[in-house]
Design an enzyme around this catalytic site. Structure first.
Site, mmCIF file in Angstrom:
data_model
loop_
_atom_site.group_PDB
_atom_site.id
_atom_site.type_symbol
_atom_site.label_atom_id
_atom_site.label_comp_id
_atom_site.label_asym_id
_atom_site.label_seq_id
_atom_site.Cartn_x
_atom_site.Cartn_y
_atom_site.Cartn_z
ATOM 1 N NE ARG A 48 -36.415 40.886 -9.282
ATOM 2 C CZ ARG A 48 -35.366 40.592 -8.534
ATOM 3 N NH1 ARG A 48 -34.989 41.398 -7.575
ATOM 4 N NH2 ARG A 48 -34.664 39.509 -8.743
ATOM 5 C CE LYS A 151 -29.271 23.669 -1.518
ATOM 6 N NZ LYS A 151 -29.135 23.461 -2.901
ATOM 7 C CG HIS A 181 -34.651 18.886 -4.163
ATOM 8 N ND1 HIS A 181 -33.525 19.659 -4.107
ATOM 9 C CD2 HIS A 181 -34.393 17.943 -5.093
ATOM 10 C CE1 HIS A 181 -32.635 19.198 -4.969
ATOM 11 N NE2 HIS A 181 -33.137 18.154 -5.589
ATOM 12 C CD GLU A 219 -25.699 17.878 -9.719
ATOM 13 O OE1 GLU A 219 -26.727 18.196 -10.320
ATOM 14 O OE2 GLU A 219 -25.096 18.642 -8.958
ATOM 15 C CG ASP A 238 -25.693 23.929 -4.953
ATOM 16 O OD1 ASP A 238 -26.782 24.332 -4.512
ATOM 17 O OD2 ASP A 238 -25.577 23.352 -6.052
ATOM 18 C CG HIS A 243 -28.974 18.217 -1.535
ATOM 19 N ND1 HIS A 243 -30.152 18.701 -1.036
ATOM 20 C CD2 HIS A 243 -28.765 18.880 -2.701
ATOM 21 C CE1 HIS A 243 -30.645 19.614 -1.865
ATOM 22 N NE2 HIS A 243 -29.818 19.742 -2.875
ATOM 23 C CE LYS A 341 -23.988 22.301 -9.994
ATOM 24 N NZ LYS A 341 -25.175 21.451 -9.920
ATOM 25 C CE LYS A 346 -28.840 13.367 -10.523
ATOM 26 N NZ LYS A 346 -28.799 14.668 -9.892
HETATM 27 C C1 BG6 Z 1 -29.903 21.558 -5.968
HETATM 28 C C2 BG6 Z 1 -28.624 22.273 -6.304
HETATM 29 O O1 BG6 Z 1 -30.245 21.768 -4.632
HETATM 30 O O2 BG6 Z 1 -29.733 20.162 -6.200
HETATM 31 C C3 BG6 Z 1 -28.225 22.002 -7.737
HETATM 32 O O3 BG6 Z 1 -28.806 23.669 -6.117
HETATM 33 C C4 BG6 Z 1 -28.115 20.512 -7.979
HETATM 34 O O4 BG6 Z 1 -26.989 22.626 -8.047
HETATM 35 C C5 BG6 Z 1 -29.406 19.827 -7.544
HETATM 36 O O5 BG6 Z 1 -27.896 20.293 -9.353
HETATM 37 C C6 BG6 Z 1 -29.291 18.319 -7.631
HETATM 38 O O6 BG6 Z 1 -30.564 17.786 -7.404
HETATM 39 P P1 BG6 Z 1 -31.031 16.420 -8.057
HETATM 40 O O7 BG6 Z 1 -32.411 16.248 -7.562
HETATM 41 O O8 BG6 Z 1 -30.931 16.615 -9.540
HETATM 42 O O9 BG6 Z 1 -30.071 15.381 -7.582
#
Ligand code: BG6
Length: 480
Positions: A48, A151, A181, A219, A238, A243, A341, A346
């Site tokens: 936008r 997603k 992903h 994370e 989320d 995932h 989070k 991580k």
């Molecule tokens: C995303 C979430 O799909 O995956 C995020 O929306 C999250 O909140 C992320 O931080 C984590 O992905 P990765 O690849 O960093 O483990």
């Protein structure tokens, strides 16, 4: 080695957004660097905000430099020369009509180009974009087209159905690429292939030998200025709906001799998961939110102090869920999933804990297999060996491999984009998978949203809420 061999046009909706800058531009640049893109391609950013082509190219270059540290400036300059920008409203068909003219201009001398529309926008605008792609003739049947949707597809089962119906109105199922992903991560795919390539490991994966399974996606990052996305979502929606469930499927799905059946097998496994019977949903799900704390030496804000978060928000930033499965060989094995989070570190990990050894009580721990996908990645099999001497005393013996990617390693979005261009849907979700996942998650989500459901807290930088430790202990386990 897979490369994009056909000319293509990629339209990226949400071109100035967080995901595009953090993941998609660096992924595309990596493909350019590794010479995996054809000579003829064009990438058009759509968003936008008003912006010139040059400003857009600058934004792309900066996001690549930020992500990669060092870049090949010559390759980067050549890569951004394929890019342009189109400012527009997602619900304005006229803006799509002008976009169509631009695309046709680029494609004028190309033979059978593939068009891809990548929706990296907030889910609220999905339906407008999908609708306009068709109304403006950017999508025309008979020409190769892919629509890639990140997603979460929808916010719950009901809103997912709205998006699905809109997709089905205009696109054939083979044109729809629903992207999680995690399914593009080598390490995540490897959960399946480790089983496939190692009958010995596969034989150990049996309910008579396994005590329980833990799947953790921890994370250290916070919400990173994404309150707009995160506030209505929260960690449970989320991370679990996509995932974490997918990792569970790759671990429990039927092995097949051809990748052609991977999607089908994944869906079968997903359908086998169910919420274990419990007196209350509090026994099988738990939520928490981070309070101010320390990340190493640095003091960090709590969730309620993050920019854009309502001061009285009850959104979860940590959640845990108990699951059961009816998958063959896994029936009766308890699964514990958690994600949060602003935790100490991580780490994305699957841990399989085996039953107590016969010599229980003699300084032994149960055998355990850790598959650490992110963080200090590696596969570790925890065994016991005798210390030596006249007493039967044992010490831990760990067999391990760092599980480093040695081959043709690509970032997840790069691999998935190549597969989408090639028309391979194996590692994209099917409608039925997304539907099944929402069905499973929805009742828990509804429970977590109730005012009466406890929302625990944990200090940022900690290992998580004490309540989560107590919760899993009630089931006779501990987080590993
Ligand atoms: C995303 C979430 O799909 O995956 C995020 O929306 C999250 O909140 C992320 O931080 C984590 O992905 P990765 O690849 O960093 O483990």
């Amino acid at each position: 080695m897979l490369s994009a061999s056909k000319p293509f046009t990629l339209i990226l909706f949400g071109a100035s957004g967080h995901l595009a800058q953090l993941k998609i531009y660096p992924a595309l640049y990596t493909l350019a660097l590794k010479k995996r893109l054809p000579d003829a391609y064009t990438i058009i950013g759509f968003a936008r905000t008003a912006m010139t082509d040059d400003a857009f190219k600058n934004l792309v270059s900066e996001s690549v430099r930020r992500d990669m540290g060092t870049v090949n400036e010559e390759v980067l300059a050549e890569f951004v020369s394929h890019m342009s920008y189109h400012a527009g409203q997602y619900d304005a068909v006229d803006d799509f009509a002008t976009l169509e003219k631009k695309i046709s201009g680029h494609e004028k001398n190309w033979q059978n180009p593939v068009r891809l529309a990548y929706l990296s926008t907030p889910p609220e605008v999905f339906t407008s974009v999908l609708h306009n792609l068709c109304d403006s003739n950017i999508h025309v049947s008979g020409k190769e087209f892919r629509v890639i949707v990140e997603k979460p597809v929808g916010h719950d089962l009901e809103s997912y159905h709205v998006v699905r119906d809109e997709l089905k109105k205009c696109f054939e199922e083979h044109e729809v690429y629903l992207l999680d992903h995690y399914l593009g991560k080598e390490a995540v795919r490897n959960i399946y292939y480790l089983r496939y390539a190692n009958p010995v490991v596969e034989r150990l994966f049996k309910n008579t030998l396994i005590h329980h399974v833990e799947i953790s996606a921890l994370e250290n990052a916070g919400i990173e200025n994404r309150a707009g996305y995160f506030e209505p979502s929260g960690t449970f929606r989320d991370m679990f709906q996509s995932h974490l469930l997918m990792m569970g499927c790759l671990l429990t799905m039927r092995l097949r001799d051809s990748d052609e059946f991977i999607r089908e097998s994944r869906l079968e496994a997903l359908k086998q998961f169910y919420l274990p019977p419990a007196k209350s949903l509090d026994d099988i799900a738990l939520q928490a939110q981070y309070s101010p704390g320390m990340m190493g030496e640095e003091p960090v804000a709590g969730y309620l102090q993050e920019k854009g978060v309502a001061p009285d928000s009850r959104q979860n930033t940590y959640a845990a869920l108990a699951l059961s499965t009816r998958a063959s060989r896994w029936e009766g094995v308890p699964f514990f999933l958690r994600s949060g989070k602003r935790l100490q570190k991580k780490e994305t990990r699957i841990t399989i804990e085996f039953n107590e050894p016969r010599v229980a009580g003699k300084n032994t721990e149960p055998n355990r297999l850790d598959i650490i996908l992110q963080g200090e990645a590696g596969m570790r099999l925890h065994l016991q060996t005798k210390v030596g001497g006249t007493e039967p005393q044992f010490r831990p013996l760990v067999l391990e491999d760092p599980l480093v990617c040695y081959g043709d390693c690509l970032p997840e979005h790069a691999l998935l984009l190549l597969e989408a261009i090639a028309g391979n849907q194996t590692w994209f979700l099917s409608f039925e998978e997304v539907n099944t996942a929402w069905r499973l998650i929805d009742p828990v989500q509804a429970h977590l949203q109730k005012e009466s459901t406890p929302l625990h807290t944990y200090p940022a930088g900690s290992t998580g809420p004490a309540a989560a430790d107590a919760w899993i202990q009630k089931n006779g386990m501990k987080w590993l």
